[in-house]
Design a protein around this motif. Structure first.
Motif, PDB file in Angstrom:
ATOM      1  N   ASP A  87       0.833  -1.205   0.000  1.00 40.92           N
ATOM      2  CA  ASP A  87       0.000   0.000   0.000  1.00 40.92           C
ATOM      3  C   ASP A  87       0.871   1.259   0.000  1.00 40.92           C
ATOM      4  O   ASP A  87       0.594   2.211  -0.742  1.00 40.92           O
ATOM      5  CB  ASP A  87      -0.910  -0.031   1.248  1.00 40.92           C
ATOM      6  CG  ASP A  87      -1.775   1.199   1.323  1.00 40.92           C
ATOM      7  OD1 ASP A  87      -2.761   1.266   0.565  1.00 40.92           O
ATOM      8  OD2 ASP A  87      -1.451   2.114   2.109  1.00 40.92           O
ATOM      9  N   ALA A  88       1.936   1.234   0.800  1.00 38.68           N
ATOM     10  CA  ALA A  88       2.826   2.406   0.859  1.00 38.68           C
ATOM     11  C   ALA A  88       3.497   2.632  -0.496  1.00 38.68           C
ATOM     12  O   ALA A  88       3.682   3.773  -0.926  1.00 38.68           O
ATOM     13  CB  ALA A  88       3.874   2.202   1.953  1.00 38.68           C
ATOM     14  N   CYS A  89       3.845   1.542  -1.175  1.00 40.35           N
ATOM     15  CA  CYS A  89       4.450   1.666  -2.515  1.00 40.35           C
ATOM     16  C   CYS A  89       3.454   2.318  -3.465  1.00 40.35           C
ATOM     17  O   CYS A  89       3.793   3.257  -4.186  1.00 40.35           O
ATOM     18  CB  CYS A  89       4.828   0.286  -3.063  1.00 40.35           C
ATOM     19  SG  CYS A  89       6.338  -0.384  -2.381  1.00 40.35           S
ATOM     20  N   LYS A  90       2.234   1.802  -3.444  1.00 40.30           N
ATOM     21  CA  LYS A  90       1.220   2.320  -4.379  1.00 40.30           C
ATOM     22  C   LYS A  90       0.955   3.793  -4.126  1.00 40.30           C
ATOM     23  O   LYS A  90       0.802   4.578  -5.058  1.00 40.30           O
ATOM     24  CB  LYS A  90      -0.066   1.496  -4.286  1.00 40.30           C
ATOM     25  CG  LYS A  90       0.086   0.162  -5.016  1.00 40.30           C
ATOM     26  CD  LYS A  90      -1.080  -0.763  -4.822  1.00 40.30           C
ATOM     27  CE  LYS A  90      -0.677  -2.173  -5.236  1.00 40.30           C
ATOM     28  NZ  LYS A  90      -1.513  -3.194  -4.645  1.00 40.30           N
ATOM     29  N   ARG A  91       0.936   4.197  -2.837  1.00 39.86           N
ATOM     30  CA  ARG A  91       0.715   5.625  -2.518  1.00 39.86           C
ATOM     31  C   ARG A  91       1.858   6.479  -3.023  1.00 39.86           C
ATOM     32  O   ARG A  91       1.699   7.667  -3.264  1.00 39.86           O
ATOM     33  CB  ARG A  91       0.529   5.802  -1.009  1.00 39.86           C
ATOM     34  CG  ARG A  91      -0.905   5.482  -0.588  1.00 39.86           C
ATOM     35  CD  ARG A  91      -1.137   5.778   0.870  1.00 39.86           C
ATOM     36  NE  ARG A  91      -0.602   4.710   1.714  1.00 39.86           N
ATOM     37  CZ  ARG A  91       0.127   4.913   2.799  1.00 39.86           C
ATOM     38  NH1 ARG A  91       0.446   6.129   3.170  1.00 39.86           N
ATOM     39  NH2 ARG A  91       0.549   3.900   3.514  1.00 39.86           N
ATOM     40  N   ALA A  92       3.027   5.853  -3.205  1.00 41.90           N
ATOM     41  CA  ALA A  92       4.190   6.596  -3.726  1.00 41.90           C
ATOM     42  C   ALA A  92       4.338   6.381  -5.241  1.00 41.90           C
ATOM     43  O   ALA A  92       5.413   6.608  -5.802  1.00 41.90           O
ATOM     44  CB  ALA A  92       5.443   6.145  -2.994  1.00 41.90           C
ATOM     45  N   ASN A  93       3.264   5.924  -5.859  1.00 38.38           N
ATOM     46  CA  ASN A  93       3.246   5.679  -7.316  1.00 38.38           C
ATOM     47  C   ASN A  93       4.233   4.618  -7.781  1.00 38.38           C
ATOM     48  O   ASN A  93       4.750   4.689  -8.888  1.00 38.38           O
ATOM     49  CB  ASN A  93       3.491   6.973  -8.100  1.00 38.38           C
ATOM     50  CG  ASN A  93       2.338   7.919  -7.926  1.00 38.38           C
ATOM     51  OD1 ASN A  93       1.182   7.481  -7.925  1.00 38.38           O
ATOM     52  ND2 ASN A  93       2.638   9.191  -7.735  1.00 38.38           N
ATOM     53  N   ILE A  94       4.497   3.662  -6.916  1.00 34.99           N
ATOM     54  CA  ILE A  94       5.325   2.520  -7.317  1.00 34.99           C
ATOM     55  C   ILE A  94       4.357   1.354  -7.537  1.00 34.99           C
ATOM     56  O   ILE A  94       3.545   1.038  -6.659  1.00 34.99           O
ATOM     57  CB  ILE A  94       6.346   2.137  -6.207  1.00 34.99           C
ATOM     58  CG1 ILE A  94       7.309   3.299  -5.933  1.00 34.99           C
ATOM     59  CG2 ILE A  94       7.105   0.875  -6.569  1.00 34.99           C
ATOM     60  CD1 ILE A  94       8.189   3.089  -4.710  1.00 34.99           C
ATOM     61  N   ASP A  95       4.450   0.756  -8.693  1.00 41.16           N
ATOM     62  CA  ASP A  95       3.574  -0.370  -9.010  1.00 41.16           C
ATOM     63  C   ASP A  95       4.048  -1.590  -8.213  1.00 41.16           C
ATOM     64  O   ASP A  95       5.198  -2.010  -8.365  1.00 41.16           O
ATOM     65  CB  ASP A  95       3.685  -0.647 -10.516  1.00 41.16           C
ATOM     66  CG  ASP A  95       2.354  -1.063 -11.090  1.00 41.16           C
ATOM     67  OD1 ASP A  95       1.490  -1.486 -10.298  1.00 41.16           O
ATOM     68  OD2 ASP A  95       2.194  -0.968 -12.325  1.00 41.16           O
ATOM     69  N   ALA A  96       3.185  -2.121  -7.356  1.00 43.24           N
ATOM     70  CA  ALA A  96       3.615  -3.234  -6.500  1.00 43.24           C
ATOM     71  C   ALA A  96       2.550  -4.325  -6.450  1.00 43.24           C
ATOM     72  O   ALA A  96       1.359  -4.043  -6.492  1.00 43.24           O
ATOM     73  CB  ALA A  96       3.885  -2.720  -5.096  1.00 43.24           C
ATOM     74  N   ILE A  97       3.023  -5.566  -6.368  1.00 41.75           N
ATOM     75  CA  ILE A  97       2.109  -6.705  -6.253  1.00 41.75           C
ATOM     76  C   ILE A  97       2.484  -7.462  -4.988  1.00 41.75           C
ATOM     77  O   ILE A  97       3.672  -7.691  -4.736  1.00 41.75           O
ATOM     78  CB  ILE A  97       2.287  -7.694  -7.430  1.00 41.75           C
ATOM     79  CG1 ILE A  97       2.090  -6.990  -8.763  1.00 41.75           C
ATOM     80  CG2 ILE A  97       1.351  -8.882  -7.311  1.00 41.75           C
ATOM     81  CD1 ILE A  97       2.412  -7.904  -9.934  1.00 41.75           C
ATOM     82  N   VAL A  98       1.482  -7.883  -4.219  1.00 40.39           N
ATOM     83  CA  VAL A  98       1.750  -8.719  -3.048  1.00 40.39           C
ATOM     84  C   VAL A  98       1.372 -10.147  -3.388  1.00 40.39           C
ATOM     85  O   VAL A  98       0.298 -10.405  -3.936  1.00 40.39           O
ATOM     86  CB  VAL A  98       0.948  -8.230  -1.809  1.00 40.39           C
ATOM     87  CG1 VAL A  98       1.176  -9.160  -0.629  1.00 40.39           C
ATOM     88  CG2 VAL A  98       1.331  -6.794  -1.452  1.00 40.39           C
ATOM     89  N   MET A  99       2.284 -11.076  -3.111  1.00 40.07           N
ATOM     90  CA  MET A  99       2.004 -12.496  -3.323  1.00 40.07           C
ATOM     91  C   MET A  99       2.151 -13.227  -1.986  1.00 40.07           C
ATOM     92  O   MET A  99       2.945 -12.823  -1.146  1.00 40.07           O
ATOM     93  CB  MET A  99       2.980 -13.095  -4.344  1.00 40.07           C
ATOM     94  CG  MET A  99       2.776 -12.564  -5.746  1.00 40.07           C
ATOM     95  SD  MET A  99       3.803 -13.461  -6.930  1.00 40.07           S
ATOM     96  CE  MET A  99       3.218 -12.732  -8.460  1.00 40.07           C
ATOM     97  N   SER A 100       1.401 -14.306  -1.850  1.00 44.64           N
ATOM     98  CA  SER A 100       1.464 -15.069  -0.605  1.00 44.64           C
ATOM     99  C   SER A 100       1.882 -16.514  -0.876  1.00 44.64           C
ATOM    100  O   SER A 100       1.489 -17.096  -1.888  1.00 44.64           O
ATOM    101  CB  SER A 100       0.081 -15.048   0.060  1.00 44.64           C
ATOM    102  OG  SER A 100      -0.002 -16.062   1.037  1.00 44.64           O
TER     103      SER A 100
END
Ligand code: UDP
Length: 237
Positions: A87-100
């Protein structure tokens, strides 16, 4: 030209906690800035995050809980941390994916898929792996090495509170000196506890270097290392 094209950054859960906050927002911003710098340097970034700021299975088992249940709670804790970083990445305009490492429904995050992860990384997205290996009785250090092998990372960067591996505990012995480089065999012979044994043997078997460094003391450390300035300790074959 960067020495490393793709890295796996291992962050402990405790690296996100500060001043009594389980996930500290300022610390999270610092982590995001560090990720941003690495991306600017055209380095692909995979992240494995721990959960020790919330739960550790071994500690829960000591308090009487079933170990496997405790480990499940520990792995779920890493998912919480991964979602916070994502979420913090996305708020900083960094495209991020979380995988489990184990499937979680409801659109919370994607299951680990090494092909999808590699594709996302090559598109400049950050992939944050959670739930360690997906199985109890392991640590997120082992999870980090496993994911690094899966995504074909050039190196594992292990962020710690200390700026590398020392001859002795630098907190206790002022004469302790930092190793610039160290072989896996030396580290084992000297019983230097860099990672748990399972993580360490996986690294050795796959010839995957580990760089131990301090991340939050100086926000430029990772970017300096990526630029070729020696810092921390490199553990190699
Ligand atoms: N864990 C697990 N399997 C894994 C990775 C983690 O069961 O593959 C559990 C284990 O209980 C562990 C907790 O999740 O204590 C949190 O991970 P870790 O202790 O590695 O976090 P860190 O110390 O890096 O914050």
């Amino acid at each position: 030209m960067n020495k490393y094209k793709r890295i796996l950054l291992k962050l402990s859960g405790e690296a996100l906690a500060k001043d009594g906050n389980t996930v500290d927002s300022n610390t999270l911003s610092q982590v995001v800035d560090i990720i941003k710098s690495a991306l600017k340097q055209k380095v692909e970034v995979g992240i494995v995050v721990g959960g020790g700021n919330i739960f550790r299975g071994a500690a829960l088992a000591q308090a009487g809980m079933n170990r496997v249940t405790g480990d499940h709670m520990g792995m779920l804790a890493t998912v919480i941390n991964a979602l916070a970083i994502g979420d913090a990445c996305k708020r900083a305009n960094i495209d991020a994916i979380v995988m489990s490492g184990f499937p979680i429904g409801g659109g919370v995050c994607d299951p680990v898929d090494h092909n999808k992860a590699k594709q996302a990384l090559s598109m400049g997205k950050v992939v944050i792996f959670s739930a360690g290996t997906g199985s109890p009785c392991f640590t997120t250090d082992t999870g980090a090495v496993l994911r690094a092998i899966e995504i074909e990372a050039d190196i594992v960067f292990k962020a710690t509170k200390v700026d590398g591996v020392y001859t002795h505990d630098p907190m206790k012995n002022p004469k302790a000196t930092r190793y610039k480089t160290l072989s896996f065999n030396e580290a084992i012979e000297k019983n230097l506890k860099i990672m748990d044994t399972a993580a360490f043997s996986l690294c050795r078997e796959h010839g995957l270097d580990i760089c131990v460094f301090s991340m939050l003391e100086d926000a430029n450390t990772l970017s300096d290392i990526l630029d070729g300035k020696p810092s921390g300790t490199i553990v190699h074959l």
